[in-house]
Design a protein around this motif. Structure first.
Motif, mmCIF file in Angstrom:
data_model
loop_
_atom_site.group_PDB
_atom_site.id
_atom_site.type_symbol
_atom_site.label_atom_id
_atom_site.label_comp_id
_atom_site.label_asym_id
_atom_site.label_seq_id
_atom_site.Cartn_x
_atom_site.Cartn_y
_atom_site.Cartn_z
ATOM 1 N N HIS A 12 -66.111 -3.214 71.262
ATOM 2 C CA HIS A 12 -65.485 -2.656 70.063
ATOM 3 C C HIS A 12 -64.824 -3.749 69.229
ATOM 4 N N TRP A 13 -64.958 -3.586 67.913
ATOM 5 C CA TRP A 13 -64.344 -4.494 66.951
ATOM 6 C C TRP A 13 -63.531 -3.690 65.944
ATOM 7 N N ARG A 14 -62.406 -4.259 65.497
ATOM 8 C CA ARG A 14 -61.690 -3.700 64.365
ATOM 9 C C ARG A 14 -62.546 -3.833 63.110
ATOM 10 N N ILE A 15 -62.409 -2.876 62.198
ATOM 11 C CA ILE A 15 -63.128 -2.957 60.936
ATOM 12 C C ILE A 15 -62.352 -2.186 59.875
ATOM 13 N N ASP A 16 -62.421 -2.669 58.664
ATOM 14 C CA ASP A 16 -61.766 -1.994 57.548
ATOM 15 C C ASP A 16 -62.428 -0.629 57.325
#
Length: 249
Positions: A12-16
């Protein structure tokens, strides 16, 4: 449907959330944790797949799968929205497209394990993209009508290796692990009608995971820029899952 999922890696990655908004149906609210939306890439394998009223059908009851997804809610019910689901079983791909209206794609896939290290590869064999799958839903997913997102898209591929680590405590409500993994429904869209399918399983038996290598175009193929930061990684050995039919919402 009854299924077993296993050898599963959560990345999982943070994303706007604004980067995802044009690609997620307008009735759905993009879920956030700590101010960020999240995008996941999840390779795994499946077995014991059958309808509740049938025994396993030879040739369709076990195969590998890979999905790219984000997290949403509708009228307060949290769930999953899929940008793609690649599977190494043509009949399963047809069935999921037909009966669950999900963007499933055919792929050649391989999983090998040596001790605590798993190597996983997938190469999509369909030319269809996320944008083309939902092209008739552009009124609710306006980003799929923006052809630049999908023009000259790369081949959808993944080559990944990870090492399984120590068991983690059961995820607690309010934690990032709970937010990312304890999701008990999926959403899909067909002919501008939103659907929801309920999912039941025990809490995920998560373990630590170390990502050894990753070469992937799966997120880019969904029309989303590849995240630059290091992903969160969690592993699960096996879990039994019940999936209910779609219902309009």
């Amino acid at each position: 449907m009854y299924q077993n999922w296993g050898k599963l890696l959560f990345l999982h990655w943070r994303i706007d959330p604004e980067l995802l908004r044009p690609l997620v149906p307008s009735p759905l609210t993009i879920d956030t944790f700590d101010g960020s939306a999240w995008i996941g890439e999840i390779p795994f394998t499946m077995w014991g797949i059958r309808a509740s009223f049938l025994p396993p059908i030879p040739g369709t009851s076990a195969f590998h799968e890979l999905n790219v997804r984000t997290y949403v809610h509708f009228q307060g019910v949290p769930g999953v929205w899929f940008f793609s689901l690649d599977a190494a079983n043509r009949l399963a791909v047809w069935g999921a497209r037909t009966f669950y209206h999900l963007p499933y794609f055919n792929a050649q896939m391989r999983l090998t394990q040596n001790g605590n290290t798993i190597e996983y590869s997938s190469r999509r064999t369909d030319e269809l993209t996320y944008g083309e799958f939902f092209k008739d839903e552009a009124a609710d997913i306006p980003g799929v009508a923006t052809s630049e997102r999908f023009r000259d898209h790369p081949q959808a591929e993944l080559k990944s290796s990870w090492t399984i680590g120590k068991p983690l405590p059961q995820s607690a409500p309010g934690s990032i692990e709970f937010f990312l993994t304890e999701r008990y429904c999926l959403y899909s869209l067909h002919r501008r009608q939103l659907y929801r399918s309920r999912i039941f399983h025990e809490p995920w038996p998560l373990r630590q995971a170390s990502l050894n290598s990753r070469e992937s175009t799966m997120i880019i193929t969904a029309g989303i820029a590849e995240p630059e930061e290091k992903p969160l990684a969690h592993y699960a050995e096996a879990i039994a899952v019940d999936i209910w039919p779609l219902k309009k919402v």
